[in-house]
Design a protein around this motif. Structure first.
Motif, PDB file in Angstrom:
ATOM      1  N   THR A  12       0.695  -1.155   0.076  1.00  9.19           N
ATOM      2  CA  THR A  12      -0.023  -0.098  -0.055  1.00  9.19           C
ATOM      3  C   THR A  12       0.937   1.327   0.024  1.00  9.19           C
ATOM      4  N   PRO A  13       0.309   2.457  -0.771  1.00 13.01           N
ATOM      5  CA  PRO A  13       1.077   3.607  -0.524  1.00 13.01           C
ATOM      6  C   PRO A  13       1.485   3.903   0.809  1.00 13.01           C
ATOM      7  N   ASP A  14       2.626   4.769   1.007  1.00 15.20           N
ATOM      8  CA  ASP A  14       3.154   5.444   2.211  1.00 15.20           C
ATOM      9  C   ASP A  14       2.610   6.906   2.034  1.00 15.20           C
ATOM     10  N   PHE A  15       1.569   7.147   2.263  1.00 10.56           N
ATOM     11  CA  PHE A  15       1.128   8.420   2.149  1.00 10.56           C
ATOM     12  C   PHE A  15       1.778   9.545   3.542  1.00 10.56           C
TER      13      PHE A  15
ATOM     14  N   ASP B 266      -4.104  11.531  -2.318  1.00 12.22           N
ATOM     15  CA  ASP B 266      -4.317  11.123  -0.917  1.00 12.22           C
ATOM     16  C   ASP B 266      -4.980   9.946  -0.932  1.00 12.22           C
ATOM     17  N   GLU B 267      -5.074   9.405   0.165  1.00  3.71           N
ATOM     18  CA  GLU B 267      -5.860   8.265   0.568  1.00  3.71           C
ATOM     19  C   GLU B 267      -7.248   8.094  -0.194  1.00  3.71           C
ATOM     20  N   ALA B 268      -8.009   9.138   0.068  1.00  3.26           N
ATOM     21  CA  ALA B 268      -9.265   9.397  -0.516  1.00  3.26           C
ATOM     22  C   ALA B 268      -9.587   9.463  -2.096  1.00  3.26           C
TER      23      ALA B 268
ATOM     24  N   ASP C 285       6.208   5.057  -2.198  1.00  5.66           N
ATOM     25  CA  ASP C 285       5.535   6.718  -2.332  1.00  5.66           C
ATOM     26  C   ASP C 285       5.233   7.207  -3.665  1.00  5.66           C
TER      27      ASP C 285
ATOM     28  N   LEU D   6      -7.283   7.823  -4.194  1.00 11.01           N
ATOM     29  CA  LEU D   6      -7.036   6.656  -4.782  1.00 11.01           C
ATOM     30  C   LEU D   6      -8.197   5.831  -4.428  1.00 11.01           C
ATOM     31  N   ALA D   7      -8.877   5.983  -3.304  1.00  8.46           N
ATOM     32  CA  ALA D   7      -9.991   5.029  -2.976  1.00  8.46           C
ATOM     33  C   ALA D   7     -11.192   5.389  -4.077  1.00  8.46           C
TER      34      ALA D   7
ATOM     35  N   GLY E  71       0.681  13.156   3.548  1.00  5.16           N
ATOM     36  CA  GLY E  71      -0.767  12.728   2.990  1.00  5.16           C
ATOM     37  C   GLY E  71      -0.819  12.601   1.455  1.00  5.16           C
TER      38      GLY E  71
END
Length: 197
Positions: free
Chosen positions: A2-5, A31-33, A77, A35-36, A10
């Motif tokens: 998983t990416p290291d935000f 950011d995580e959102a 990253d 990507l999701a 972030g």
């Protein structure tokens, strides 16, 4: 993986690449959102640093990026987002934010193969490719043979420009006959790659 935000406060850079041609289309940040949302909707979404919000590419222009897949680099990253563009990627109207001249020369073969596949499926009237498909496999194979002979003759008796033109005709007609057998040109490239390894 998983990416290291956390490494980038972030955010991680997301390099967008044309899934067929290999052309680098743009660089954005996720950011995580983002990507999701990209994975949930199938449309590439970024975190806009200037707007400070999620931004789906094409939300106003309609020039979206359809997600094919996402890869993470070895340091977790940076993301490589492979996508299919609907229209130009850049707001300047170019295929890439780096201009129109960055398409790998061999990448066009994938575009041509996709066009041949669409002609095979849709059979638009007036298309030379449609006429080849409707002529049947024997006629298509005959065209490959003719173009092969013309290419060989050009190699022996004509200038470089003539040879290039005949070779282009040969590759095109080979793509058509392969597609008639439901074989994509990528499968030929994969076979060459496996033999090289």
């Amino acid at each position: 993986m998983t990416p290291d935000f956390a490494k980038g406060d972030g955010l991680v850079p997301a390099i967008v690449q044309h899934a067929r041609t290999g052309e680098v289309l743009m660089l954005g940040y996720m950011d995580e959102a983002a990507l999701a949302k990209t994975q949930a909707t199938g449309l590439v979404t970024f975190f806009s640093r200037s707007k400070q919000r999620l931004w789906t590419k094409g939300e106003t222009s309609g020039d979206t990026l359809a997600l094919v897949d996402v890869a993470i680099d070895c340091d977790a990253d940076t993301l490589l987002v492979r996508a299919l563009p609907a229209g130009p990627t850049c707001h300047n109207g170019t295929s890439s934010c780096f201009g129109n001249e960055v398409v790998p020369a061999l990448g066009f073969l994938a575009e041509l193969d996709a066009l041949v596949a669409s002609r095979h499926a849709e059979r638009p009237a007036g298309s030379y490719t449609t006429s080849l498909f409707e002529g049947g496999i024997r006629r298509m194979a005959q065209k490959v043979g003719e173009e092969g002979v013309e290419t060989a003759l050009a190699a022996v008796a004509e200038d470089d420009d003539a040879l290039i033109g005949e070779a282009a005709d040969l590759v095109f007609h080979l793509m058509v006959v392969l597609r008639a057998r439901n074989i994509g040109f990528g499968q030929v490239a994969a076979k060459l790659a496996s033999r090289h390894r």
